[in-house]
Design a protein around this motif. Structure first.
Motif, mmCIF file in Angstrom:
data_model
loop_
_atom_site.group_PDB
_atom_site.id
_atom_site.type_symbol
_atom_site.label_atom_id
_atom_site.label_comp_id
_atom_site.label_asym_id
_atom_site.label_seq_id
_atom_site.Cartn_x
_atom_site.Cartn_y
_atom_site.Cartn_z
ATOM 1 N N GLY A 61 0.830 -1.207 0.000
ATOM 2 C CA GLY A 61 0.000 0.000 0.000
ATOM 3 C C GLY A 61 0.853 1.239 0.000
ATOM 4 N N GLY A 93 1.591 5.233 5.645
ATOM 5 C CA GLY A 93 0.548 4.614 6.459
ATOM 6 C C GLY A 93 0.556 3.095 6.359
ATOM 7 N N ALA A 94 0.796 2.590 5.133
ATOM 8 C CA ALA A 94 0.725 1.141 4.919
ATOM 9 C C ALA A 94 1.988 0.414 5.378
ATOM 10 C CB ALA A 94 0.480 0.850 3.434
ATOM 11 N N LYS A 150 4.971 7.583 -2.496
ATOM 12 C CA LYS A 150 4.149 8.737 -2.900
ATOM 13 C C LYS A 150 4.874 9.513 -4.002
ATOM 14 C CE LYS A 150 1.082 10.209 0.771
ATOM 15 N NZ LYS A 150 1.472 9.540 2.027
ATOM 16 N N GLU A 186 -4.537 -0.265 3.888
ATOM 17 C CA GLU A 186 -4.589 1.146 4.306
ATOM 18 C C GLU A 186 -4.850 1.198 5.800
ATOM 19 O OE1 GLU A 186 -4.160 4.126 3.908
ATOM 20 O OE2 GLU A 186 -4.515 4.754 1.866
ATOM 21 N N ASP A 187 -4.444 2.308 6.436
ATOM 22 C CA ASP A 187 -4.882 2.489 7.818
ATOM 23 C C ASP A 187 -6.268 3.136 7.836
ATOM 24 O OD1 ASP A 187 -3.831 4.950 7.009
ATOM 25 O OD2 ASP A 187 -2.524 5.197 8.742
ATOM 26 N N VAL A 214 -9.348 4.982 5.366
ATOM 27 C CA VAL A 214 -9.903 5.367 4.063
ATOM 28 C C VAL A 214 -10.905 6.492 4.278
ATOM 29 C CG1 VAL A 214 -11.492 4.648 2.224
ATOM 30 C CG2 VAL A 214 -9.533 3.219 2.800
ATOM 31 N N SER A 243 -5.884 8.080 -1.887
ATOM 32 C CA SER A 243 -4.504 7.602 -1.675
ATOM 33 C C SER A 243 -4.366 6.161 -2.143
ATOM 34 C CB SER A 243 -4.132 7.707 -0.194
ATOM 35 O OG SER A 243 -4.322 9.013 0.255
ATOM 36 N N SER A 244 -5.343 5.328 -1.786
ATOM 37 C CA SER A 244 -5.279 3.927 -2.226
ATOM 38 C C SER A 244 -5.471 3.812 -3.735
ATOM 39 C CB SER A 244 -6.336 3.092 -1.510
ATOM 40 O OG SER A 244 -5.865 2.763 -0.231
ATOM 41 N N VAL A 289 -9.038 -4.435 -1.488
ATOM 42 C CA VAL A 289 -8.553 -3.279 -0.709
ATOM 43 C C VAL A 289 -9.025 -3.508 0.729
ATOM 44 C CG1 VAL A 289 -8.544 -0.778 -0.443
ATOM 45 C CG2 VAL A 289 -8.787 -1.771 -2.737
ATOM 46 N N SER A 310 -8.845 -1.963 4.697
ATOM 47 C CA SER A 310 -8.505 -0.803 5.517
ATOM 48 C C SER A 310 -8.813 -1.110 6.984
ATOM 49 C CB SER A 310 -9.323 0.402 5.056
ATOM 50 O OG SER A 310 -9.017 1.537 5.848
ATOM 51 N N SER A 338 -13.306 -3.277 5.589
ATOM 52 C CA SER A 338 -12.587 -2.580 6.665
ATOM 53 C C SER A 338 -12.865 -3.306 7.980
ATOM 54 C CB SER A 338 -13.008 -1.112 6.753
ATOM 55 O OG SER A 338 -14.347 -1.008 7.150
#
Ligand SMILES: O=P(O)(O)OC[C@H]1O[C@H](OP(=O)(O)OP(=O)(O)O)[C@H](O)[C@@H]1O
Ligand SMILES: O=C(O)c1cc(=O)[nH]c(=O)[nH]1
Length: 184
Positions: free
Chosen positions: A65, A69-70, A95, A120-121, A123, A128-129, A146, A148, A169
């Motif tokens: 990710g 964060g990932a 990034k 992801e932490d 969403v 971002s994802s 995905v 989160s 999630s």
């Protein structure tokens, strides 16, 4: 092992802040979840990693990710997977490109053609994802899932599902008694 109540308690104690915040998307918010307060906590990372492994499609070759964060999440999942004799791989998506060396956006042993899950932490809009997904697809991987830790319920989940990704999630903002705004 995963314990939802314990993860919620850790987020409430360590990560949930109220105030005036500007988010990655530019949106304004009256609360913020500092996910790294949990993913860089031994018990927090263990709970997240086992929770994600419980939801991971068994056909997935690699998890990765958007940095940063990932980053701890990917390492935590691989460590938890190793305890189950899994040969799962990990990757990190930059990034910004480094501008030197191999100049890659996607770092790690993942290979074109592999099936991957994005982690992801938090969403919010999913932007971002989605950028991580674009970069991993350009690299040649097939994004299936995905995952989160928390969905703020501000549009990201719908965007992922509309694009055909299986989105899950561990928590949503409603678990903290917060009502989401109308998703945009
Ligand atoms: O769903 P979105 O609207 O894209 O927002 C959520 C993103 O914001 C945070 O990252 P941030 O940009 O703060 O970067 P960091 O992980 O490098 O701290 C978080 O880790 C997600 O990646
Ligand atoms: O949308 C964001 O940028 C965001 C929201 C949040 O609660 N936590 C976070 O790390 N990012």
């Amino acid at each position: 092992m995963y314990n939802k109540q314990e993860l919620m308690d850790l987020f409430r104690e360590r990560a949930l802040k109220f105030g005036d915040f500007t988010l990655a998307s530019g949106k304004k918010a009256s609360y913020y979840l500092d996910g790294k307060q949990v993913t860089l906590h031994a018990r927090g990372l263990s709970l997240v990693s086992h929770g994600f492994l419980d939801h991971l499609d068994p056909n997935i070759d690699a998890v990765g990710g958007m940095s940063i964060g990932a980053d701890p999440i990917v390492a935590g999942i691989l460590s938890a997977a190793a305890d189950k004799q899994s040969d799962l791989l990990g990757f990190l998506v930059r990034k910004e490109s480094k501008g030197h060396g191999t100049n890659k956006f996607v770092e790690g042993p993942v290979q074109p053609g592999m099936k991957v899950a994005i982690v992801e932490d938090v969403v919010t809009t999913g932007g971002s994802s989605l950028l991580a997904i674009e970069r991993v697809q350009e690299f040649g991987c097939e994004v299936k899932q995905v995952l989160s830790i928390i969905d703020r319920m501000e549009g990201g989940a719908n965007r992922f599902r509309e694009l055909g990704f299986d989105f899950q999630s561990l928590l949503t903002i409603e678990d903290f008694g917060i009502t989401p705004p109308e998703a945009s």
